[in-house]
Design a protein around this motif. Structure first.
Motif, PDB file in Angstrom:
ATOM      1  N   TYR A  81       0.742  -1.351  -0.371  1.00 25.35           N
ATOM      2  CA  TYR A  81      -0.057   0.179   0.038  1.00 25.35           C
ATOM      3  C   TYR A  81       0.923   1.328  -0.190  1.00 25.35           C
ATOM      4  O   TYR A  81       0.128   1.853  -0.133  1.00 25.35           O
ATOM      5  N   VAL A  82       1.634   1.062   0.757  1.00 27.56           N
ATOM      6  CA  VAL A  82       3.201   2.045   0.486  1.00 27.56           C
ATOM      7  C   VAL A  82       3.238   2.599  -1.106  1.00 27.56           C
ATOM      8  O   VAL A  82       3.481   3.750  -1.521  1.00 27.56           O
ATOM      9  N   ILE A  83       3.239   1.665  -1.835  1.00 28.81           N
ATOM     10  CA  ILE A  83       3.924   2.141  -3.242  1.00 28.81           C
ATOM     11  C   ILE A  83       3.097   2.356  -3.917  1.00 28.81           C
ATOM     12  O   ILE A  83       3.235   2.984  -4.674  1.00 28.81           O
ATOM     13  N   GLU A  84       1.892   1.832  -3.618  1.00 31.82           N
ATOM     14  CA  GLU A  84       0.293   2.209  -4.836  1.00 31.82           C
ATOM     15  C   GLU A  84       0.217   3.505  -4.417  1.00 31.82           C
ATOM     16  O   GLU A  84      -0.345   4.121  -5.388  1.00 31.82           O
ATOM     17  N   ALA A  85       0.001   4.502  -2.959  1.00 35.85           N
ATOM     18  CA  ALA A  85       0.070   5.310  -2.918  1.00 35.85           C
ATOM     19  C   ALA A  85       0.996   6.266  -3.005  1.00 35.85           C
ATOM     20  O   ALA A  85       0.150   7.783  -3.435  1.00 35.85           O
ATOM     21  N   ILE A  86       1.422   6.398  -3.710  1.00 32.93           N
ATOM     22  CA  ILE A  86       3.115   7.206  -3.944  1.00 32.93           C
ATOM     23  C   ILE A  86       3.149   6.938  -5.371  1.00 32.93           C
ATOM     24  O   ILE A  86       3.270   7.458  -6.703  1.00 32.93           O
ATOM     25  N   GLY A  87       3.296   5.604  -5.829  1.00 35.06           N
ATOM     26  CA  GLY A  87       3.454   5.684  -7.703  1.00 35.06           C
ATOM     27  C   GLY A  87       2.547   5.551  -8.128  1.00 35.06           C
ATOM     28  O   GLY A  87       2.247   5.662  -9.385  1.00 35.06           O
TER      29      GLY A  87
END
Length: 358
Positions: free
Chosen positions: A292-298
């Motif tokens: 979810y960190v990668i999805e949120a920023i990416g």
């Protein structure tokens, strides 16, 4: 009339017309159409596997001449072309995880550690893949220069390797720069004190003081850089209760784990709190928190108020409920935890990434 003569006459007739045609060699910047990134050039956050040394990092960093992306993140967030609001708990890490470019951060540095295969302890499933994806996020979305990124994977992430690269940050980060530190792998608690350690490739939970690194020491080394601010993220847990946490044989899981307190210029976003377990995503792509960190920023979905930037507050508020909800489906508690150093701005003023095109 021969064929050669006919062609020569045709050339004489056509040449003047070509000379009179005015072909523009440049288009004013304000008249350029939006940048459309072909699907084959987008970096799919779920396309990289975690199968050891054969995995390759992509280098499809697509930006316009001004550095900021003019592609619309809403149209690249998933295969349907519609923005995924995340309301149903679905996430990146699959084919819908295409990363978009935001504004570059030329004075930012990133140290990224992912340890899946350990020398002496059980594997941390998906940790290498998590780190590879975060490294691509640093290049593509965060715009960290290639020379400013260090990635330590598996047997290249020993205790000495990690310590050496922390010294590299101290020697190279300029005044006013920024540091991103990301760790994916096992954590471990010291049985008597509850002190939290990150476990390097050669770490042994029976000899933590000699083979592992206290999380407070890592944060202290990050504080010693010249960076204006540091964002540390850890997809591990320190409870000793399973998941991405290990204990010496025969040791009982701890009830109380000492809280990791960041330094004055360090913010830390961790995958879980207290005695909780940091577990995998349901699709098996890696850690649930990293997903979810990668999805949120990416993908830019963490820009909750639509102002073209993602604050640390938005990141925490976007990631937290999704991780907690998906963990409950797996019958465990996992609540990401954010702490802010005293000399940093408030979480809503700490801007993680910016320049998302609307």
């Amino acid at each position: 009339m021969s064929r050669r003569i006919v062609l020569s006459l045709a050339a004489l007739v056509l040449t003047p017309a070509c000379k009179q045609t005015q072909i523009a060699t440049a288009t004013p910047v304000d008249e350029l159409p939006p940048l459309i990134v072909p699907a084959e050039l987008r970096v799919d956050a779920g396309s990289m596997n975690s199968s050891g040394g054969g995995s390759q990092l992509a280098h499809n960093d697509v930006r316009d001449d001004g550095g900021s992306s003019s592609s619309d993140w809403r149209s690249t967030a998933d295969d349907s072309g519609k923005r995924n609001s995340g309301g149903g708990g679905g996430g990146g890490g699959g084919k819908g995880g295409a990363m978009v470019s935001a504004s570059p951060q030329p004075t930012a540095y990133a140290l990224i550690v992912g340890i899946e295969k350990y020398r002496d302890v059980t594997p941390a499933g998906g940790a290498r893949s998590d780190a590879e994806k975060f490294a691509e996020l640093a290049r593509v979305t965060l715009g960290v220069p290639e020379d400013n990124i260090k990635v330590l994977l598996d047997d290249r992430a020993s205790r000495t390797d990690i310590a050496k690269q922390l010294r590299w940050l101290q020697a190279n980060v300029p005044n006013g720069g920024r540091v991103y530190f990301y760790f994916s792998g096992h954590g471990a608690p010291e049985p008597t004190s509850g002190i939290s350690y990150i476990v390097p490739f050669d770490g042994d939970p029976q000899y933590l003081k000699d083979t592992a690194i206290p999380m407070t020491e890592v944060l202290g080394d990050l504080e010693k850089t010249k960076a204006k601010d540091v964002l540390a993220m850890a997809d591990s847990c320190f409870s000793g209760a399973g998941g991405r946490s290990v204990l010496a044989p025969g040791t009982r899981p701890l009830v109380r784990v000492e809280d990791v307190k960041p330094q004055t210029r360090v913010a830390m976003l961790s995958a879980s709190s207290g005695a909780e377990i940091s577990g995998p995503a349901a699709d098996g792509s890696g850690g649930l928190f990293s997903k979810y960190v990668i999805e949120a920023i990416g993908s830019g979905q963490g820009d909750m108020n639509g102002d073209g930037q993602i604050s640390l507050q938005e990141l925490a508020e976007w990631v937290g409920p999704r991780v907690k909800r998906e963990a409950k489906k797996a019958n465990r508690e996992q609540t990401p935890h954010l702490t802010i150093g005293k000399k940093l701005s408030s979480a809503d003023e700490f801007i993680v990434s910016w320049g998302y095109s609307r």
